[in-house]
Design a protein around this motif. Structure first.
Motif, short mmCIF file in Angstrom:
data_model
loop_
_atom_site.label_atom_id
_atom_site.label_comp_id
_atom_site.label_asym_id
_atom_site.label_seq_id
_atom_site.Cartn_x
_atom_site.Cartn_y
_atom_site.Cartn_z
N MET A 1 0.85 -1.05 0.12
CA MET A 1 0.04 -0.09 0.10
C MET A 1 1.00 1.28 -0.01
N SER A 2 0.52 2.24 -0.92
CA SER A 2 1.57 3.41 -0.98
C SER A 2 1.13 4.21 0.41
N ARG A 3 2.06 4.96 0.58
CA ARG A 3 2.13 6.10 2.01
C ARG A 3 0.85 6.77 2.06
N ARG A 4 0.56 7.49 0.89
CA ARG A 4 -0.62 8.31 0.53
C ARG A 4 -1.84 7.58 0.74
N LYS A 5 -2.20 6.50 0.41
CA LYS A 5 -3.29 5.79 0.80
C LYS A 5 -3.25 5.20 2.11
N LEU A 6 -2.31 4.87 2.92
CA LEU A 6 -2.23 4.66 4.08
C LEU A 6 -2.75 5.81 5.04
N GLN A 7 -2.30 7.51 4.81
CA GLN A 7 -2.53 8.18 5.47
C GLN A 7 -4.03 8.69 5.20
N GLU A 8 -4.58 8.16 4.06
CA GLU A 8 -5.97 8.55 3.78
C GLU A 8 -6.82 7.60 4.80
N ARG A 9 -6.37 6.38 4.74
CA ARG A 9 -6.82 5.72 5.78
C ARG A 9 -7.07 5.89 7.20
N LEU A 10 -6.19 6.82 7.74
CA LEU A 10 -6.15 7.18 9.18
C LEU A 10 -7.04 8.01 9.54
N LYS A 11 -7.42 7.79 10.74
CA LYS A 11 -8.73 8.78 11.17
C LYS A 11 -8.10 9.46 12.83
N MET A 12 -8.30 10.58 12.87
CA MET A 12 -8.05 11.36 14.38
C MET A 12 -9.34 11.30 14.97
N GLY A 97 3.48 9.71 21.65
CA GLY A 97 4.04 8.58 20.87
C GLY A 97 3.44 8.25 19.74
N THR A 98 4.33 7.42 18.78
CA THR A 98 3.47 7.10 17.55
C THR A 98 4.56 5.82 17.07
N TYR A 99 3.78 4.66 16.73
CA TYR A 99 4.66 3.34 16.13
C TYR A 99 5.48 3.91 15.13
N PRO A 100 6.80 3.16 14.91
CA PRO A 100 7.59 3.81 14.12
C PRO A 100 7.29 3.67 12.81
N GLU A 101 6.50 2.52 12.45
CA GLU A 101 6.11 2.30 10.89
C GLU A 101 4.96 3.59 10.42
N TYR A 102 4.64 4.31 11.35
CA TYR A 102 3.82 5.36 11.03
C TYR A 102 4.53 6.87 11.15
N ALA A 103 5.84 6.67 11.45
CA ALA A 103 6.69 7.98 11.69
C ALA A 103 6.80 8.82 10.41
N ASN A 104 6.88 10.20 10.75
CA ASN A 104 7.40 11.03 9.55
C ASN A 104 6.12 11.06 8.61
N MET A 105 4.95 11.15 9.27
CA MET A 105 3.76 11.39 8.27
C MET A 105 2.81 12.52 8.74
N GLY A 106 3.54 13.29 9.68
CA GLY A 106 3.02 14.51 10.25
C GLY A 106 1.70 14.22 11.33
N LEU A 107 1.67 13.23 11.66
CA LEU A 107 0.60 12.75 12.58
C LEU A 107 0.60 13.16 13.96
N MET A 108 2.01 13.46 14.37
CA MET A 108 2.07 14.17 15.98
C MET A 108 1.76 15.41 15.77
#
Length: 406
Positions: A1-12, A97-108
């Protein structure tokens, strides 16, 4: 899965009590809390989960979810602090904290923006945190506002006994007089936490079972000081020493010195710019200083409304530029007006600025951790001489005290 599609799947969304197990697992992973650590402190997984449930019920906990999996989080505790005698609602940021596989996505970054927006809505105009990385939190607008001085005193350097009219009683750490003394102490000390039940729980959460309390009572049996301590390996460890006057300080050190035959060293911490060496007859002791807590102003207008500026007997005005790396409402040109009683008000605009700050520098300056003249000299902000002199007069000169941890 592309990083972009992964980000679109995430919800705050808010982290609720039913997410307690995931909240706990993420904390343990990020902070590398091992089973050995838990056993050392007598904790089991179930107990941690239960202990953290009140946090999830009382705090503002935000997270990113990948479908049903919590993958990034932070918590804001509802605390209060004393700032020059004024009681402020403070947002205590923790559990970041953020799990490392989701790092550098601007989530925090997005979580922090939302958390700060929520704090503003609750009029928590200042936020404290214990930094795992000072540079990281500086980039987000926090700055150092307190120090911790650690000291080590040999048994031969302990102060000689001095006569005091009161006495010390050993008690459990839950004794109500400890909380009574601390509350009085916090109301006397700039930047200190006013500990509610959640604050006390967090402060004592990871302490060993054999920690003991000792309370100094004056001649009228009024509590005026306390120790939280434990003894291990011939070392007297002081977690906290609080005293309301010199008599109580002397009485508590009498109690410590009475352990002369049992210990080789006394180790502890002070949380104010008051080195222990000056207070001892043999001041040739080991002391180390380290930055402790950081803070940031959440809403500069709300903060200024409560802030007790030093009255000058006349109206004062300062127009300045302010930059905040995260919050647009703290960025721009503002005019601070302080009336002759010391009441401040902030207005947008106001003409040509005579000073320029970032929110980090303004925070540490208004908390009086560093003085305006010093900050201007090391080029942390730009201002003309008159503006610096005005700030020196308006801001009380008292070092912050903060001994809590969350």
């Amino acid at each position: 899965m592309s990083r972009r599609k992964l980000q679109e799947r995430l919800k705050m969304k808010n982290v609720e009590p039913q997410h307690g197990e995931q909240f706990n697992h993420l904390l343990r992973y990020v902070f590398q809390v091992t089973n050995h650590d838990l056993q050392t402190f007598g904790w089991e997984d179930r107990e941690i989960a239960q202990a953290k449930l009140p946090v999830l019920k009382q705090a503002d906990v935000l997270g990113w979810f990948d479908e049903d999996k919590l993958i990034s989080q932070l918590a804001v505790y509802p605390f209060q602090v004393n700032i020059f005698g004024r009681i402020y609602d403070m947002g205590g940021l923790t559990g970041v904290g953020t799990y490392p596989e989701y790092a550098n996505m601007g989530l925090m970054n997005q979580l922090m923006r939302q958390a700060l927006t929520n704090m503003r809505g609750r009029r928590q105009s200042i936020s404290y945190l214990y930094p795992y990385s000072i540079p990281y939190y500086r980039r987000k607008g926090w700055e150092i506002i307190s120090d911790k001085i650690s000291f080590e005193v040999k048994d031969t350097q302990l102060p000689k006994l001095k006569t005091v009219p009161g006495n010390v009683e050993r008690v459990t750490i839950e004794h109500p007089d400890i909380q009574t003394v601390y509350q009085r102490f916090a109301l006397q000390n700039h930047a200190a936490m006013l500990r509610n039940n959640l604050a006390w729980e967090e402060y004592l959460r990871w302490d060993l079972d054999d920690m003991t309390g000792a309370i100094y009572y004056d001649a009228d049996h009024e509590p005026s000081g306390f120790l939280l301590y434990w003894i291990a390996g011939e070392i007297f460890h002081i977690k906290e020493m609080v005293f309301l006057d010199e008599e109580a300080r002397t009485g508590l050190w009498n109690f410590i010195s009475a352990h002369f035959s049992m210990v080789t060293y006394v180790k502890g911490h002070t949380y104010k710019d008051e080195p222990m060496s000056f207070l001892l007859e043999d001041g040739d002791i080991k002391e180390t200083i380290a930055p402790y807590f950081m803070a940031r102003i959440v809403d500069v207008s709300q903060f200024v409304e409560q802030y007790p500026f030093q009255a000058q007997g006349e109206d004062c005005k300062l127009t300045f530029n302010l930059h905040d790396p995260m919050l647009e409402w703290n960025s721009g040109t503002f005019t601070l007006k302080v009336d002759k009683e010391g009441q401040g008000r902030l207005a947008d605009g106001g003409g040509t600025p005579s000073a320029s700050f970032d929110i980090q520098t303004l925070t540490t300056m208004l908390m009086s951790y560093k003085r305006p003249s010093y900050l201007q000299r090391i080029r942390r902000f730009h201002a003309d001489r008159e503006s610096v002199q005005l700030l020196e007069k308006l801001i009380a000169n008292e070092q912050p005290y903060f001994s809590d941890y969350f």
